[in-house]
Write an enzyme that holds these catalytic residues in place. Structure first.
Site, PDB file in Angstrom:
ATOM      1  N   TYR A   1      -0.593   4.670  10.426  1.00  0.00           N
ATOM      2  CA  TYR A   1      -0.998   3.700  11.441  1.00  0.00           C
ATOM      3  C   TYR A   1       0.215   3.477  12.336  1.00  0.00           C
ATOM      4  O   TYR A   1       1.212   2.909  11.893  1.00  0.00           O
ATOM      5  CB  TYR A   1      -1.403   2.367  10.803  1.00  0.00           C
ATOM      6  CG  TYR A   1      -2.723   2.383  10.058  1.00  0.00           C
ATOM      7  CD1 TYR A   1      -3.912   2.640  10.728  1.00  0.00           C
ATOM      8  CD2 TYR A   1      -2.777   2.111   8.693  1.00  0.00           C
ATOM      9  CE1 TYR A   1      -5.127   2.652  10.051  1.00  0.00           C
ATOM     10  CE2 TYR A   1      -3.990   2.111   8.007  1.00  0.00           C
ATOM     11  CZ  TYR A   1      -5.157   2.386   8.694  1.00  0.00           C
ATOM     12  OH  TYR A   1      -6.356   2.384   8.019  1.00  0.00           O
TER      13      TYR A   1
ATOM     14  N   GLU B   1      -5.421   4.987  13.418  1.00  0.00           N
ATOM     15  CA  GLU B   1      -6.323   4.041  14.087  1.00  0.00           C
ATOM     16  C   GLU B   1      -7.044   4.619  15.298  1.00  0.00           C
ATOM     17  O   GLU B   1      -8.000   4.009  15.808  1.00  0.00           O
ATOM     18  CB  GLU B   1      -5.571   2.772  14.501  1.00  0.00           C
ATOM     19  CG  GLU B   1      -4.544   2.946  15.609  1.00  0.00           C
ATOM     20  CD  GLU B   1      -3.158   3.287  15.108  1.00  0.00           C
ATOM     21  OE1 GLU B   1      -2.197   3.113  15.884  1.00  0.00           O
ATOM     22  OE2 GLU B   1      -3.028   3.716  13.940  1.00  0.00           O
TER      23      GLU B   1
ATOM     24  N   LYS C   1       2.202   2.225   7.371  1.00  0.00           N
ATOM     25  CA  LYS C   1       2.531   1.368   8.516  1.00  0.00           C
ATOM     26  C   LYS C   1       3.372   2.093   9.557  1.00  0.00           C
ATOM     27  O   LYS C   1       3.869   3.179   9.331  1.00  0.00           O
ATOM     28  CB  LYS C   1       3.260   0.108   8.043  1.00  0.00           C
ATOM     29  CG  LYS C   1       2.422  -0.790   7.144  1.00  0.00           C
ATOM     30  CD  LYS C   1       1.112  -1.210   7.790  1.00  0.00           C
ATOM     31  CE  LYS C   1       1.282  -2.132   8.982  1.00  0.00           C
ATOM     32  NZ  LYS C   1      -0.014  -2.532   9.577  1.00  0.00           N
TER      33      LYS C   1
ATOM     34  N   ARG D   1       0.829  -1.208   0.000  1.00  0.00           N
ATOM     35  CA  ARG D   1       0.000   0.000   0.000  1.00  0.00           C
ATOM     36  C   ARG D   1       0.868   1.264   0.000  1.00  0.00           C
ATOM     37  O   ARG D   1       2.042   1.229   0.347  1.00  0.00           O
ATOM     38  CB  ARG D   1      -0.913   0.015   1.231  1.00  0.00           C
ATOM     39  CG  ARG D   1      -2.022  -1.016   1.185  1.00  0.00           C
ATOM     40  CD  ARG D   1      -2.791  -1.063   2.500  1.00  0.00           C
ATOM     41  NE  ARG D   1      -1.994  -1.642   3.579  1.00  0.00           N
ATOM     42  CZ  ARG D   1      -2.427  -1.785   4.830  1.00  0.00           C
ATOM     43  NH1 ARG D   1      -3.636  -1.355   5.164  1.00  0.00           N
ATOM     44  NH2 ARG D   1      -1.650  -2.330   5.747  1.00  0.00           N
TER      45      ARG D   1
ATOM     46  N   ASP E   1      -5.127  -8.960  17.610  1.00  0.00           N
ATOM     47  CA  ASP E   1      -4.633  -8.488  18.903  1.00  0.00           C
ATOM     48  C   ASP E   1      -4.020  -9.680  19.624  1.00  0.00           C
ATOM     49  O   ASP E   1      -4.734 -10.598  20.040  1.00  0.00           O
ATOM     50  CB  ASP E   1      -5.773  -7.911  19.744  1.00  0.00           C
ATOM     51  CG  ASP E   1      -6.349  -6.642  19.148  1.00  0.00           C
ATOM     52  OD1 ASP E   1      -5.547  -5.782  18.761  1.00  0.00           O
ATOM     53  OD2 ASP E   1      -7.580  -6.524  19.067  1.00  0.00           O
TER      54      ASP E   1
ATOM     55  N   HIS F   1       0.222   2.271  15.920  1.00  0.00           N
ATOM     56  CA  HIS F   1       0.141   1.087  16.795  1.00  0.00           C
ATOM     57  C   HIS F   1       1.234   1.113  17.864  1.00  0.00           C
ATOM     58  O   HIS F   1       1.926   0.125  18.096  1.00  0.00           O
ATOM     59  CB  HIS F   1       0.241  -0.205  15.969  1.00  0.00           C
ATOM     60  CG  HIS F   1      -0.843  -0.356  14.939  1.00  0.00           C
ATOM     61  ND1 HIS F   1      -2.176  -0.450  15.268  1.00  0.00           N
ATOM     62  CD2 HIS F   1      -0.784  -0.403  13.580  1.00  0.00           C
ATOM     63  CE1 HIS F   1      -2.902  -0.558  14.156  1.00  0.00           C
ATOM     64  NE2 HIS F   1      -2.090  -0.525  13.120  1.00  0.00           N
TER      65      HIS F   1
END
Length: 372
Positions: A93, A117, A74, A15, A269, A95
């Site tokens: 994103y 997110e 990412k 992506r 998760d 995380h």
């Protein structure tokens, strides 16, 4: 502002954060866009297309050096840590709760960062997760379809309604975007589809537009055990709070599942809703626990990179333009919902979830913007 569109370096990540059409919009707003050479190739977009849209295509170092705002898909990888500093903005994103070393870098560098997110809308939903969640849900069912084949290690069962054969049962945990996306394809193949959720209103709303072969069930232990015993595939789309220690499906529950059944954990998760989940990759997508196949690829949408890139870029663009047009501080002050996505600012961790999981000091973003 100078926007830098980076080529993703994660394995099997194809992506790209901005497509030529969205680059054109950013340039129309008076901003400069640098695109790393080959950044869009994995999604079917050439350097020439980006140049035609008004971008400057440049090598890796140039993009990192020139950009004020890093526009990615990412999380950061160690080789990218060196580019973080107080004068930069990171929008991707992130995380951070799952990557302590990344969190160390974000705080130590004093960079400003917003995570896709965690941005919310007025309904408390996550608009920058939604397009990827739909693709992940549909891709999760397609993965089940693939790995159910005997040539791919499965029981050799076609997950479709075939005359003379018992119809497969596909169960979704969660009636969110992941669950309804997976259910749409599973139902279209003629399967008996079940969706478990705790919210009756959510299920009533979904039922209005769904086919008759989708059944909606309240998520309680009795219904869960019934579905575990009878289902050919369990697809999980429930995001699990990082500080929770309980699960929906425990390891002991795998004993209830019939031979050849599989779990597709789209949420991925680790030790989350599915106790036995651990992240996998497109190169090594499945593993077995107590005889039950698990598919837990954490970037399913990358397999559909062009569709994913277009939908993600469309969703993130309005928020990017707020930061680019107004500047980071003004954008955070003006938009409370965008501010919910702020992971950190000037060495302060503003994402409570990460603070709880990693036992770090937390700064309330609402209070921060009053005094910065």
């Amino acid at each position: 502002m100078v926007i830098g569109v980076l080529k993703e370096i994660k394995g099997n990540e194809y992506r790209v954060a901005a497509v030529p059409a969205t680059v054109h919009e950013i340039v129309r707003h008076g901003h400069t866009v640098y695109v790393e050479t080959g950044a869009g190739v994995g999604s079917g977009f050439s350097d020439a297309q980006y140049e035609a849209a008004g971008a400057i295509v440049a090598d890796t170092n140039t993009v990192w050096e020139k950009a004020d705002l890093y526009y990615k898909v990412k999380e950061l990888f160690p080789q990218e840590f060196k580019w973080m500093n107080k004068d930069k903005i990171l929008f991707t994103y992130i995380h951070s709760n799952a990557h302590p070393d990344e969190t160390d870098t974000l705080l130590g560098s004093h960079v400003s960062a917003v995570a896709y997110e965690d941005v919310q809308d007025e309904e408390g939903k996550f608009p920058l997760l939604r397009p990827m969640s739909e693709l992940a849900g549909k891709g999760g069912f397609l993965a089940a379809l693939h790995f159910a084949q005997s040539v791919n290690g499965g029981p050799g069962k076609l997950l479709a309604n075939v005359t003379g054969v018992e119809t497969p049962i596909i169960t979704m945990l969660g009636c969110g975007v992941v669950g309804t996306g997976a259910a749409e394809l599973a139902a279209a193949f003629g399967n008996e589809v079940r969706i478990l959720d705790v919210n009756m209103n959510t299920m009533l709303a979904a039922k209005k537009t769904s086919p008759a072969n989708i059944t909606y069930m309240i998520s309680n232990r009795s219904n869960l055990e019934k579905c575990l015993r009878e289902s050919d595939v369990i697809i999980n789309g429930i995001l699990w709070a990082k500080d929770r220690k309980d699960h929906i499906v425990y390891r002991e529950d795998l004993k209830l599942m019939k031979p050849g059944a599989m779990i597709v954990d789209v949420a991925c998760d680790e030790n989350g809703a599915i106790e036995t989940c651990r992240d996998t990759t497109h190169d090594d997508p499945i593993y077995y626990v107590d005889g039950v196949m698990h598919y837990c690829v954490d970037n399913i949408p990358s397999a559909f990179s062009q569709t994913a890139s277009v939908t993600l870029a469309n969703a993130t663009l309005p928020y990017l333009l707020q930061m680019a047009d107004k500047g980071f501080k003004k954008a955070m002050e003006d938009n409370r919902l965008l501010r919910l996505g702020m992971t950190c600012y000037d060495g302060k961790l503003t994402l409570k979830e990460t603070a709880l999981k990693q036992n770090r000091e937390w700064t309330d973003a609402d209070e921060l913007v009053k005094v910065w």
